[in-house]
Design a protein around this motif. Sequence first.
Motif, PDB file in Angstrom:
ATOM      1  N   THR A 247       0.842  -1.199   0.000  1.00  0.00           N
ATOM      2  CA  THR A 247       0.000   0.000   0.000  1.00  0.00           C
ATOM      3  C   THR A 247       0.881   1.254   0.000  1.00  0.00           C
ATOM      4  OG1 THR A 247      -0.120  -0.024   2.424  1.00  0.00           O
ATOM      5  CG2 THR A 247      -1.868  -1.146   1.228  1.00  0.00           C
ATOM      6  N   LYS A 250      -2.248   5.159   3.792  1.00  0.00           N
ATOM      7  CA  LYS A 250      -3.190   4.581   4.743  1.00  0.00           C
ATOM      8  C   LYS A 250      -4.595   4.572   4.131  1.00  0.00           C
ATOM      9  CE  LYS A 250      -4.984   5.158   9.441  1.00  0.00           C
ATOM     10  NZ  LYS A 250      -4.942   5.985  10.688  1.00  0.00           N
ATOM     11  N   CYS A 251      -5.319   3.488   4.359  1.00  0.00           N
ATOM     12  CA  CYS A 251      -6.664   3.393   3.805  1.00  0.00           C
ATOM     13  C   CYS A 251      -7.528   2.517   4.709  1.00  0.00           C
ATOM     14  CB  CYS A 251      -6.639   2.819   2.388  1.00  0.00           C
ATOM     15  SG  CYS A 251      -5.856   1.210   2.254  1.00  0.00           S
ATOM     16  N   VAL A 252      -8.835   2.532   4.451  1.00  0.00           N
ATOM     17  CA  VAL A 252      -9.788   1.722   5.215  1.00  0.00           C
ATOM     18  C   VAL A 252     -10.516   0.812   4.247  1.00  0.00           C
ATOM     19  CG1 VAL A 252     -11.799   1.742   6.728  1.00  0.00           C
ATOM     20  CG2 VAL A 252     -10.080   3.553   6.930  1.00  0.00           C
ATOM     21  N   ILE A 253     -10.469  -0.504   4.509  1.00  0.00           N
ATOM     22  CA  ILE A 253     -11.130  -1.490   3.657  1.00  0.00           C
ATOM     23  C   ILE A 253     -12.037  -2.359   4.528  1.00  0.00           C
ATOM     24  CG2 ILE A 253     -10.819  -3.434   2.075  1.00  0.00           C
ATOM     25  CD1 ILE A 253      -8.109  -2.295   1.331  1.00  0.00           C
ATOM     26  N   SER A 254     -13.343  -2.300   4.251  1.00  0.00           N
ATOM     27  CA  SER A 254     -14.330  -3.086   5.008  1.00  0.00           C
ATOM     28  C   SER A 254     -14.208  -2.852   6.510  1.00  0.00           C
ATOM     29  CB  SER A 254     -14.174  -4.576   4.690  1.00  0.00           C
ATOM     30  OG  SER A 254     -14.398  -4.830   3.326  1.00  0.00           O
ATOM     31  N   GLY A 255     -13.933  -1.610   6.878  1.00  0.00           N
ATOM     32  CA  GLY A 255     -13.857  -1.270   8.292  1.00  0.00           C
ATOM     33  C   GLY A 255     -12.503  -1.503   8.930  1.00  0.00           C
ATOM     34  N   TYR A 256     -11.553  -2.044   8.169  1.00  0.00           N
ATOM     35  CA  TYR A 256     -10.214  -2.303   8.708  1.00  0.00           C
ATOM     36  C   TYR A 256      -9.262  -1.184   8.297  1.00  0.00           C
ATOM     37  CZ  TYR A 256     -11.777  -7.069   9.707  1.00  0.00           C
ATOM     38  OH  TYR A 256     -12.453  -8.159  10.184  1.00  0.00           O
ATOM     39  N   ASN A 257      -8.482  -0.693   9.254  1.00  0.00           N
ATOM     40  CA  ASN A 257      -7.484   0.328   8.975  1.00  0.00           C
ATOM     41  C   ASN A 257      -6.206  -0.339   8.467  1.00  0.00           C
ATOM     42  OD1 ASN A 257      -9.016   2.608   9.872  1.00  0.00           O
ATOM     43  ND2 ASN A 257      -8.653   1.944  11.977  1.00  0.00           N
ATOM     44  N   ILE A 258      -5.837  -0.001   7.245  1.00  0.00           N
ATOM     45  CA  ILE A 258      -4.639  -0.563   6.641  1.00  0.00           C
ATOM     46  C   ILE A 258      -3.584   0.527   6.553  1.00  0.00           C
ATOM     47  CG2 ILE A 258      -3.702  -1.846   4.680  1.00  0.00           C
ATOM     48  CD1 ILE A 258      -6.030  -3.254   6.062  1.00  0.00           C
TER      49      ILE A 258
END
Length: 370
Positions: A247, A250-258
């Motif tokens: 990545t 920083k991003c959010v996928i399906s409620g998960y902080n990546i």
Amino acid sequence: MRKFSALHLLSPKRSRSFQPIRDEEIARMVKMIRDGAATDSNIVNLSKVLMTLISSIIFRITFGRRYDGEEDMSYKFHWLLAETQANIVSFLFADYFPLIGRLVDRLNGAWARLDKSFNETDAFYQQFIDENLHVSGASSVKDCSILDILLQMQKESSDITFDHVKAILMNVIVAATDTSVAAIVWAMTLLIKNPESMKKVQQEVRDLAQKKGFVDEDNIQKLIYLKAVVKEAMRLHPPAPLLHRETTAKCVISGYNIGAKTCVFVNSYAIGRDPECWENPDEFLPERFINSTIDFRGHDFELIPFGAGRRMCPGISMGAITTEQVLANLLYSFNWELPPGTNREDMDMDTLPGLTAHKKNHLCLVPKII
């Protein structure tokens, strides 16, 4: 370097320039099967035959010559290929525990194996570089090998070093050989298990090629059902089932902080069998791609055997045409049967672990001359 490879080494135009090599090597394979096993209805280990074929094609494309009669060269080439793949997927403690991991890797022998593999591979590529540099009167860029092009670019640009040349050679050889073999073996396996599809694709190939005796690259573009078979085989058994990316933010996928710089594994195998994307996802149905716009060129995320986006496989043109042409000529030249005493229901579909998803047990079939 990736952009350089995509533009100068692996573009569709460059891939077409290697067509005579593919034609010659495929014709040699067909003749070998016809003169050997097909005459007496003997069993052919198609997995080994295809590994030899694809290795010969890639070796000639990369270095500009065959390794016929050079057993040491053939053995070294295949050993380096297998060893490089094994090192890529091996577990190293240093990857996860940087401070003490390297010491552990040295104690358990992993570092010594990696170091030996690197030195052997480096010497192998250096041998061809030295031979090439001492040859005068090199051929034009249009007709030369990948190594010729790399060395010519290296002379013209101070940004390209011999380490870059060796790294690209390794990427071409490792990425192109195993994946093409796996794709063709899985396609043949699925066709053997599905005789109706086998009959349809053979009829299409033979109606088009008729009595030419060979299916060339121009014919391939007209084989709609064959292309659907290849797509369906890659959907069910992508040669590289796990694609990894990092990545950039920083991003959010399906409620998960990546977090940024997180290594993300994309499971193309699971995507290809997702019931939300595909109807009857576990069935082999090439017809689903007839009159469909879905392709594996990276624009349709439900089918990504070559990846997608800016970092998708730059060798997609060469990989696709090689897979399709080899498969077409196998289907055109012979009728294929299972060895006596075996049936379709008993065929195993197990996969070997590794970077490339090979069939666990070799595909052994009996060719019949038509």
